[in-house]
Design an enzyme around this catalytic site. Structure first.
Site: not given
Ligand code: MG
Ligand code: 3PG
Length: 355
Positions: A176, A304
């Site tokens: 990202k 994550g």
């Molecule tokens: Mg998220």
């Protein structure tokens, strides 16, 4: 740093308590695939039960459903929660995002959540960057408090914003890229060494908008296609063949990154060094995880994928803090105020029941 009022200051005996937890965990075939966030929610729930709460209602979102969708039912998370903490005073509400008023931060939905409740505890650090009805609007209806996980996250991540043990090594990777550039810009200048790997490095190779020096890989594991069993070759970072992709950092970069990490006093790691879900491209992430966990430093791992990597390698116990926040941790470190935290009044001695 602003410290929100803690649940430890609340008198919960005999009360009906609404808790916003972040039970948004990865599912696989309808089963919980990693229960880190569920386990991290337990201390606050236990605290409330131990202090005599009459009823504890737990609200959370799960994924990003479009309206009511059985695939996004919170049932598997609720089931795991009940297995870990069996107590009939706990009730778990269905996915808050089944109601479109949740993400609209609609006070009418917040009022429904608050119905019959006496106070609100926000323990969902992972969702604190969202101004949603169950994280923000409801805090204007019920007296709000921060949960124990929320507090611990703010404290541990907050340490990275103040004076830190140097050298401060920041490691960024993952996919990202857009989300993370802001953090890199804001935090990178305060770090002594910024290491960038993964897709992020690929991006910076072409166009580097950062105004400080960055340690990029010198070699990569190049693959002929984005496939688990693609043909591979170790190449120089700037010599990936036309049409091929760098899917992991190469052996020389692993060694160099590990050396830089070993000398750190403080480390923040967010984002894997390659496509670590595929074993042939996992070595870079593994090398970084091992270096981070054996460094004699204050080590924080967030996001994550990095958390999943560190868990799968069995190294979670060897880092100082594993953050349950992905986007929330990044926004916090960028210096942004998180709406879920801002809605809770600041801690003060006047809030203490002992004064
Ligand atoms: Mg998220
Ligand atoms: C997360 O997984 O980062 C949090 O649970 C927030 O989820 P969201 O990005 O869908 O708001």
């Amino acid at each position: 740093m602003r410290r929100p009022r803690s649940v430890r200051e609340a008198d919960v005996a005999g009360k009906h308590v609404l808790v916003r937890a972040d039970l948004n965990v990865p599912l696989e075939d309808g089963e919980v695939a990693d229960d880190t966030r569920i386990r991290s929610s337990l201390p606050t729930l236990r605290w409330l039960l131990d202090h005599g709460a009459r009823e504890v209602v737990v609200a959370s979102h799960l994924g990003r459903p479009d309206g009511v969708d059985p695939d996004y039912s919170i049932a598997p998370c609720a089931h795991r929660l009940r297995a870990l903490l069996p107590d009939e005073r706990i009730r778990v509400l269905e996915n808050t995002r089944f109601d479109e008023r949740e993400t609209a931060n609609d006070p009418s939905f917040a009022a429904e959540l608050a119905e019959g409740m006496d106070l609100f505890v926000n323990d969902a650090f992972g969702a604190a960057h969202r101004a949603h009805a169950s994280t923000e609007a409801v805090a204007h209806i019920l007296p709000p408090y921060a949960g124990l996980l929320m507090e611990a996250e703010l404290e541990n991540l907050g340490r990275l914003l103040g004076e830190v043990e140097r050298p401060f090594v920041l490691i960024a990777g993952g996919a990202k890229v857009e989300d993370k550039l802001g953090v890199l810009r804001n935090l990178g200048g305060r770090a002594d060494t910024v290491i960038v790997g993964g897709k992020m490095a690929e991006e910076l190779r072409e166009d580097n908008p950062l105004d400080f020096e960055v340690e990029l890989p010198t070699d990569v594991v190049a693959a002929s296609a984005f496939e688990e069993d693609a043909e591979t070759r170790v190449t120089a970072f700037d010599a990936v063949p036309e049409g091929w992709l760098g899917l992991d950092i190469g052996p020389a970069s692993r060694g160099r990154f590990a050396e830089l990490i070993a000398g750190a006093g403080t480390i923040f790691w967010n984002g894997p060094m390659g496509v670590f879900e595929w074993p042939r491209f996992a070595e870079g992430t593994k090398a970084v995880a091992e270096a981070v966990s054996s460094a004699d430093a204050h080590t924080v791992v967030g996001g994550g994928d990095s958390v999943r990597a560190i868990n799968e390698l069995g190294l979670a116990d060897r880092v100082s803090w594993v953050s349950t926040g992905g986007g929330a941790a990044l926004e916090f470190l960028e210096g942004k105020e998180l709406p879920g935290v801002a809605a809770i009044p600041e801690a003060s001695v006047l809030d203490s029941p002992h004064v």
